[in-house]
Write a protein that holds these residues in place. Structure first.
Motif, short mmCIF file in Angstrom:
data_model
loop_
_atom_site.label_atom_id
_atom_site.label_comp_id
_atom_site.label_asym_id
_atom_site.label_seq_id
_atom_site.Cartn_x
_atom_site.Cartn_y
_atom_site.Cartn_z
N PHE A 139 0.83 -1.22 0.00
CA PHE A 139 0.00 0.00 0.00
C PHE A 139 0.86 1.26 0.00
N PRO A 140 1.59 1.49 -1.10
CA PRO A 140 2.54 2.62 -1.16
C PRO A 140 1.87 3.98 -0.96
N ASN A 141 0.60 4.13 -1.34
CA ASN A 141 -0.06 5.44 -1.20
C ASN A 141 -0.21 5.88 0.25
N MET A 142 -0.16 4.92 1.17
CA MET A 142 -0.30 5.28 2.58
C MET A 142 0.87 6.15 3.05
N PHE A 143 1.97 6.18 2.29
CA PHE A 143 3.18 6.88 2.74
C PHE A 143 3.30 8.31 2.21
N SER A 144 2.22 8.81 1.57
CA SER A 144 2.29 10.18 1.02
C SER A 144 2.50 11.23 2.10
N SER A 145 2.09 10.94 3.33
CA SER A 145 2.25 11.91 4.42
C SER A 145 3.72 12.19 4.72
N LEU A 146 4.62 11.28 4.33
CA LEU A 146 6.05 11.49 4.61
C LEU A 146 6.65 12.60 3.74
N ASN A 147 5.87 13.07 2.76
CA ASN A 147 6.36 14.17 1.92
C ASN A 147 5.94 15.54 2.46
N GLU A 148 5.28 15.56 3.62
CA GLU A 148 4.82 16.82 4.22
C GLU A 148 5.74 17.27 5.35
N GLU A 206 13.76 17.07 0.64
CA GLU A 206 14.14 18.11 -0.34
C GLU A 206 15.60 18.52 -0.16
N LYS A 207 16.04 18.55 1.10
CA LYS A 207 17.43 18.94 1.41
C LYS A 207 18.41 17.77 1.27
N ASN A 208 17.90 16.60 0.84
CA ASN A 208 18.73 15.39 0.70
C ASN A 208 19.39 14.94 2.00
N LEU A 209 18.77 15.26 3.12
CA LEU A 209 19.27 14.77 4.41
C LEU A 209 18.75 13.35 4.63
N LEU A 210 17.64 13.08 3.97
CA LEU A 210 16.89 11.84 4.15
C LEU A 210 16.39 11.41 2.78
N GLU A 211 16.55 10.10 2.47
CA GLU A 211 15.99 9.58 1.22
C GLU A 211 15.04 8.46 1.58
N ILE A 212 13.75 8.67 1.30
CA ILE A 212 12.74 7.64 1.58
C ILE A 212 12.25 7.08 0.26
N ASN A 213 12.40 5.76 0.10
CA ASN A 213 12.05 5.10 -1.15
C ASN A 213 10.98 4.05 -0.85
N VAL A 214 9.77 4.27 -1.37
CA VAL A 214 8.67 3.33 -1.13
C VAL A 214 8.57 2.36 -2.30
N VAL A 215 8.69 1.07 -2.00
CA VAL A 215 8.69 0.02 -3.02
C VAL A 215 7.36 -0.74 -2.93
N ASN A 216 6.69 -0.85 -4.08
CA ASN A 216 5.43 -1.59 -4.15
C ASN A 216 5.72 -3.07 -4.38
N ILE A 226 1.56 1.85 9.31
CA ILE A 226 1.63 2.91 10.34
C ILE A 226 2.84 2.71 11.25
N PRO A 227 3.11 1.49 11.75
CA PRO A 227 4.36 1.29 12.50
C PRO A 227 5.61 1.71 11.71
N ALA A 228 5.65 1.42 10.40
CA ALA A 228 6.81 1.83 9.59
C ALA A 228 6.95 3.35 9.62
N MET A 229 5.84 4.06 9.51
CA MET A 229 5.88 5.53 9.55
C MET A 229 6.32 6.04 10.92
N VAL A 230 5.92 5.33 11.97
CA VAL A 230 6.36 5.71 13.32
C VAL A 230 7.88 5.60 13.42
N ILE A 231 8.45 4.53 12.88
CA ILE A 231 9.91 4.36 12.92
C ILE A 231 10.59 5.44 12.09
N VAL A 232 10.10 5.68 10.87
CA VAL A 232 10.72 6.69 10.00
C VAL A 232 10.70 8.05 10.69
N ASP A 233 9.58 8.41 11.27
CA ASP A 233 9.43 9.74 11.88
C ASP A 233 10.34 9.89 13.10
N SER A 234 10.33 8.89 13.98
CA SER A 234 11.10 9.00 15.23
C SER A 234 12.60 8.96 14.95
#
Ligand code: 4GY
Length: 224
Positions: free
Chosen positions: A9-18, A26-36, A140-148
């Motif tokens: 469900f790659p669309n669930m990760f669109s919030s990581l672009n906000e 955008e600053k290339n500090l972080l690269e998040i790649n969502v694989v379907n 959602i757990p994956a997003m929690v890890i990415v965010d924290s």
């Protein structure tokens, strides 16, 4: 830091672009790649799940598309491959800091009844849980890890405050914050914060942290 996320469900990760994480990318500090994972199905209908051997309700994510998705990634000795599930090691700020030291994370998100165990045996370094409750999937757990974890990537947070300044760095909860107006619906801002005495303000904030932690999370005072 690079983070690959494997999901149906790659669309669930669109919030990581906000917000802060969007800016960090955008600053290339972080690269998040969502694989379907569905892109790796060999089935004409792109099927990625099948009934469990031994019977029972629900569907199991097939080993082949999951393993082929892992094989498409560049895995090095610096990579940590994570499966998010309630069986994993409980995520806390110490584990967040440990994961933030890695150059590359891969996070596999299960769905339905989970993933064929053989795909986990072949690919996973660490199983992580975000808490003792059951969700419909690992997204959602994956997003929690990415965010924290992202908060500890240098320069992701503004220069004024570092991740270390905030709750849990000293095992204490944060002090309360106030902004304008000074009186809101009859409630005044604590007078000390208007005094301009920064020594007294720091002392008040430190005392608030201890009092709030005692009241709300006494278990944290016994930790470490
Ligand atoms: N809690 N912490 C959690 C979860 C549900 C795999 C499909 C959790 O990390 N993951 O509840 N995940 C998933 C688990 C199969 C449902």
């Amino acid at each position: 830091m690079k983070i690959d996320i494997l999901t149906l469900f790659p669309n669930m990760f669109s919030s990581l672009n906000e917000s802060i994480l969007g800016r960090a990318q955008e600053k290339n500090l972080l690269e998040i790649n969502v694989v379907n994972i569905r892109d790796f199905s060999k089935d004409k209908h792109k099927k990625c799940d099948d009934a469990p051997f031994g019977g029972g309700a629900g569907m199991v994510m097939m080993a082949q598309p999951v393993c082929d998705a892992f094989d498409s990634l560049d895995i090095t000795p610096d990579t940590c491959r994570i499966y998010v599930s309630p069986k994993g090691k409980r995520l806390d700020q110490a584990l967040v800091k440990e994961l933030a030291q890695k150059k590359h994370l891969v996070i596999l998100c299960g769905h339905y009844e989970g993933v064929d165990q053989r795909a986990l045996d072949l690919n996973i370094d660490m199983e992580v849980s975000i808490g003792d409750y059951v969700l419909t999937g690992g997204e959602i757990p994956a997003m929690v890890i990415v965010d924290s974890v992202s908060r500890f990537v240098p320069q992701v947070l503004g220069s004024a405050h570092s991740a270390e300044d905030e709750s849990f760095s000293d095992n204490l909860l944060e002090y309360p914050q106030y902004t304008r107006p000074q009186n809101f619906r009859g409630l005044e801002v604590p007078q000390i914060l208007l005094s301009g005495n920064h020594g007294k303000i720091d002392e008040w904030r430190h005392n608030q942290k201890i009092e709030i932690t005692k009241q709300k999370r006494p278990d944290l005072l016994k930790k470490d």
